[in-house]
Design an enzyme around this catalytic site. Structure first.
Site, PDB file in Angstrom:
ATOM      1  N   ILE A  43       6.927  -9.425 -16.218  1.00  0.00           N
ATOM      2  CA  ILE A  43       6.567  -8.085 -16.698  1.00  0.00           C
ATOM      3  C   ILE A  43       5.348  -8.232 -17.602  1.00  0.00           C
ATOM      4  CG2 ILE A  43       7.349  -6.081 -18.039  1.00  0.00           C
ATOM      5  CD1 ILE A  43      10.284  -7.038 -17.356  1.00  0.00           C
ATOM      6  N   GLU A  55      11.260 -16.162 -15.243  1.00  0.00           N
ATOM      7  CA  GLU A  55      12.339 -17.078 -15.623  1.00  0.00           C
ATOM      8  C   GLU A  55      13.009 -16.599 -16.908  1.00  0.00           C
ATOM      9  OE1 GLU A  55       9.253 -17.731 -14.768  1.00  0.00           O
ATOM     10  OE2 GLU A  55       8.987 -19.743 -13.949  1.00  0.00           O
TER      11      GLU A  55
HETATM   12  N1  THU Z   1       4.443 -16.311 -14.587  1.00  0.00           N
HETATM   13  C1  THU Z   1       5.800 -16.333 -14.425  1.00  0.00           C
HETATM   14  O1  THU Z   1       6.456 -15.284 -14.357  1.00  0.00           O
HETATM   15  N2  THU Z   1       6.411 -17.531 -14.362  1.00  0.00           N
HETATM   16  C2  THU Z   1       5.771 -18.732 -14.401  1.00  0.00           C
HETATM   17  O2  THU Z   1       6.424 -19.749 -14.477  1.00  0.00           O
HETATM   18  C3  THU Z   1       4.316 -18.766 -14.351  1.00  0.00           C
HETATM   19  C4  THU Z   1       3.636 -17.492 -14.710  1.00  0.00           C
HETATM   20  C5  THU Z   1       3.776 -15.015 -14.645  1.00  0.00           C
HETATM   21  C6  THU Z   1       3.231 -14.636 -16.003  1.00  0.00           C
HETATM   22  C7  THU Z   1       2.149 -13.652 -15.617  1.00  0.00           C
HETATM   23  O3  THU Z   1       2.740 -12.363 -15.473  1.00  0.00           O
HETATM   24  C8  THU Z   1       1.676 -14.109 -14.250  1.00  0.00           C
HETATM   25  O4  THU Z   1       2.688 -14.981 -13.764  1.00  0.00           O
HETATM   26  C9  THU Z   1       0.350 -14.836 -14.262  1.00  0.00           C
HETATM   27  O5  THU Z   1       0.364 -15.864 -15.194  1.00  0.00           O
END
Ligand code: THU
Length: 138
Positions: A43, A55
């Site tokens: 989000i 996560e």
């Molecule tokens: N992001 C995640 O949700 N999990 C990860 O382990 C890596 C990055 C998301 C954060 C952000 O919304 C987007 O990916 C780009 O970094």
């Protein structure tokens, strides 16, 4: 453990990603000690820093419902095998030193790791406990 079900839930959660800034979708699903599944998506927030990863959304949902042990987590993102960021690795560590981490592209195409492989020599809750015990011993 039904890995495919966990991956399916992560894929489903990924569809809910709110990502107006990066356009990068991530979904995660965790398996609790008593075999309940909680899922979550990333989000993003216009002022950027409050953004939360998939996560942590999934983990915080579970913990806020009283689950403090994570047996496994499946992660699915827009990259070819999306690995958890460093902050999320530390948050997983808090709730499971032996957590299985499943990095999936699909139900058929996934890689599996122990947390120790992705976060070696980690710091965790037990370290704080042993420090305060030593202090008491002095
Ligand atoms: N992001 C995640 O949700 N999990 C990860 O382990 C890596 C990055 C998301 C954060 C952000 O919304 C987007 O990916 C780009 O970094």
């Amino acid at each position: 453990m039904d890995k495919k079900e966990l991956i399916r839930r992560a894929i489903k959660a990924k569809k809910k990603a709110y990502v107006p800034y990066s356009g990068f979708h991530v979904g995660a699903a965790i398996l609790t000690e008593d075999d309940k599944i909680y899922d979550g998506c990333n989000i993003e927030i216009a002022s950027y820093s409050p953004t939360i990863c998939a996560e942590r959304t999934a983990i915080f949902k579970a913990v806020s419902e009283g689950h403090e042990k994570i047996k496994a987590i499946a992660i699915v993102g827009d990259a070819d095998h999306t690995y958890p960021c460093g902050v999320c690795r530390q948050v997983i560590r808090e709730f499971g030193k032996d957590t299985r981490i499943i990095i999936a592209n699909s139900e058929e195409d996934y890689r599996e790791y122990d947390l120790e492989e992705l976060l070696p020599h980690s710091f965790g809750p037990e370290d704080l406990q042993s420090a305060s015990k030593e202090e008491k011993d002095v």
